[in-house]
Write an enzyme that holds these catalytic residues in place. Structure first.
Site, PDB file in Angstrom:
ATOM      1  N   LYS A  34       0.859  -1.239   0.225  1.00 43.24           N
ATOM      2  CA  LYS A  34       0.052  -0.103   0.059  1.00 43.24           C
ATOM      3  C   LYS A  34       0.812   1.235  -0.027  1.00 43.24           C
ATOM      4  CE  LYS A  34      -2.244   1.649   3.660  1.00 43.24           C
ATOM      5  NZ  LYS A  34      -2.071   3.026   4.114  1.00 43.24           N
ATOM      6  N   ASP A  60      -3.240   4.128  -1.665  1.00 42.54           N
ATOM      7  CA  ASP A  60      -3.992   4.820  -0.670  1.00 42.54           C
ATOM      8  C   ASP A  60      -4.118   6.408  -0.893  1.00 42.54           C
ATOM      9  OD1 ASP A  60      -5.607   5.315   1.512  1.00 42.54           O
ATOM     10  OD2 ASP A  60      -3.841   4.517   2.927  1.00 42.54           O
ATOM     11  N   LYS A  62      -6.953   7.944  -0.843  1.00 43.82           N
ATOM     12  CA  LYS A  62      -8.754   8.438   0.131  1.00 43.82           C
ATOM     13  C   LYS A  62      -9.116   9.351  -0.873  1.00 43.82           C
ATOM     14  CE  LYS A  62      -7.163   6.677   4.591  1.00 43.82           C
ATOM     15  NZ  LYS A  62      -5.842   6.326   4.379  1.00 43.82           N
ATOM     16  N   ILE A  66     -14.878  15.864  -6.439  1.00 44.50           N
ATOM     17  CA  ILE A  66     -15.959  15.729  -7.242  1.00 44.50           C
ATOM     18  C   ILE A  66     -15.775  14.602  -8.303  1.00 44.50           C
ATOM     19  CG2 ILE A  66     -16.807  18.367  -6.920  1.00 44.50           C
ATOM     20  CD1 ILE A  66     -15.499  18.789  -9.795  1.00 44.50           C
ATOM     21  N   ASN A  68     -15.871  14.169 -11.648  1.00 42.19           N
ATOM     22  CA  ASN A  68     -14.869  14.444 -12.765  1.00 42.19           C
ATOM     23  C   ASN A  68     -13.271  14.561 -12.378  1.00 42.19           C
ATOM     24  OD1 ASN A  68     -14.224  15.174 -15.520  1.00 42.19           O
ATOM     25  ND2 ASN A  68     -13.510  16.857 -14.589  1.00 42.19           N
ATOM     26  N   PRO A 167      -6.323  -1.721   8.571  1.00 42.53           N
ATOM     27  CA  PRO A 167      -5.174  -0.787   8.899  1.00 42.53           C
ATOM     28  C   PRO A 167      -5.190  -0.587  10.469  1.00 42.53           C
ATOM     29  CG  PRO A 167      -6.821   0.674   8.005  1.00 42.53           C
ATOM     30  CD  PRO A 167      -7.378  -0.728   7.941  1.00 42.53           C
ATOM     31  N   GLY A 173      -2.121  -0.105  17.699  1.00 39.96           N
ATOM     32  CA  GLY A 173      -2.545  -0.675  18.687  1.00 39.96           C
ATOM     33  C   GLY A 173      -3.491  -1.735  18.339  1.00 39.96           C
ATOM     34  N   GLY A 190       2.407  -1.402   8.703  1.00 38.73           N
ATOM     35  CA  GLY A 190       3.650  -0.557   8.341  1.00 38.73           C
ATOM     36  C   GLY A 190       4.919  -0.568   9.220  1.00 38.73           C
ATOM     37  N   ARG A 191       4.772   0.457   9.857  1.00 39.21           N
ATOM     38  CA  ARG A 191       5.925   0.478  10.793  1.00 39.21           C
ATOM     39  C   ARG A 191       6.493  -0.601  11.637  1.00 39.21           C
ATOM     40  NH1 ARG A 191       3.931   5.930  13.719  1.00 39.21           N
ATOM     41  NH2 ARG A 191       1.846   5.047  12.627  1.00 39.21           N
TER      42      ARG A 191
END
Lengths: 211, 211
Positions: A34, A60, A62, A66, A68, A167, A173, A190-191
């Site tokens: 990702k 990723d 997000k 709009i 278009n 995720p 946590g 990830g980390r």
């Protein structure tokens, strides 16, 4: 995106060579990588092309504009070889629809709930409505909070087919095992992996814990 | 971002040379250039550096991630010379706060309402709450719907100081004059200008209509 281990690596590493090196080390253990805007802005979309040659990439981004503009973003991501694209759903069904149509046959994953504290302010109360709309529009999957396994269970109950990507596992946590037990198909880490002393060993340990 | 004409050019042009040429033509008539992801993904952030040398750039990235990722995006945009950054507020106060802090002293504009039909599904009912929260967090301005002047009036009534930027003018149906009369400080126009036979003449006509 063939399922081997159920692990998607969140590659939030800006340095180009370091990013490629991590992928090379882990490619046989993980299902996809990702990549988010921080990495793309510091490099360019070429890093998506490069990693896509090795394994499936999920951008990723997000997406939250709009219709278009969403279409233009999705077309660009497709052109650069990514197999998956993460889009917001709160901007409405027409915006999400534009992403799905423009990214086809790539997989679109809709954000239905996020892991940070502020997500409860405006998004939480519409999350199930977002999920319902996203299923109707034909997304491939949801991004669900790995930190809240009881919520994953609810999204699982809405559809057997929808892919659930969680995720928030590790540093934030969430527990890999609990996310999977509650219905997640993939966990996004990830980390905890790439900052580990031995990322390969760490990944193997996580695979062990969820299998 | 010194106010000369009240016009911000939405430069949704992917071709690098064409984009630079339009900016060169219009730089004495407009106050800033708005650049979105479609243009950046097809080029790289270098196009932001280049245009920033000529005039103020606002990156329309509709930032909508967790606080840590938002910070990384904002830092990158700042590093590449942009003076403004458009962020969503929907993802919550901590996410917006991360953008504002990481982009300082640059100006952050929060999306409080959007112009497309799907925006009424989930965003509309919380738009005034988003605006209130964004003012508390210290944004420089709002992105307000140029297609709905009566709504611009409401946002204007919430604060005298907040900058109101209105997209949706021209092709999308909004009228420049009505947006300004109802409290917008800047109107954002794209295709109506750069797709005109004579973009300079067209821009002058719009300036005439709002002055």
């Amino acid at each position: 995106m063939e399922k081997k281990s159920g692990i998607i690596l969140a590659l939030d590493v800006k340095d180009h060579d370091k990013a490629l090196e991590i992928v090379k080390k882990l490619k046989n253990l993980i299902d996809a990588v990702k990549i988010g805007y921080p990495t793309v802005l510091e490099n360019s979309m070429n890093i998506v092309d490069e990693i896509s040659k090795t394994m499936p990439v999920i951008c990723d981004f997000k997406v939250a504009d709009i219709p278009n503009t969403n279409s233009l973003i999705a077309e660009s991501v497709k052109k650069h070889g990514a197999e998956g694209l993460i889009s917001h759903a709160f901007t409405g069904s027409d915006s999400l629809d534009a992403v799905i149509k423009s990214f086809y046959p790539g997989k679109v994953f809709a954000v239905v709930e996020m892991t940070h504290p502020g997500a409860v302010e405006f998004m939480q109360e519409v999350s199930l409505k977002l999920a319902k709309m996203a299923i109707e529009k034909g997304v491939s999957g949801f991004i669900v909070p790995g930190t809240r396994p009881e919520r994953i269970k609810i999204y699982r109950s809405m559809s057997k087919e929808i892919l659930l990507l969680a995720p928030g596992i590790g540093v934030q946590g969430g527990e890999a095992k609990r996310a999977i037990e509650n219905g997640a198909d993939y966990i996004i880490i990830g980390r905890s992996i790439y900052e580990a002393k031995d990322p390969v060993q760490k990944t193997k340990e996580i695979i062990e814990s969820i299998s």
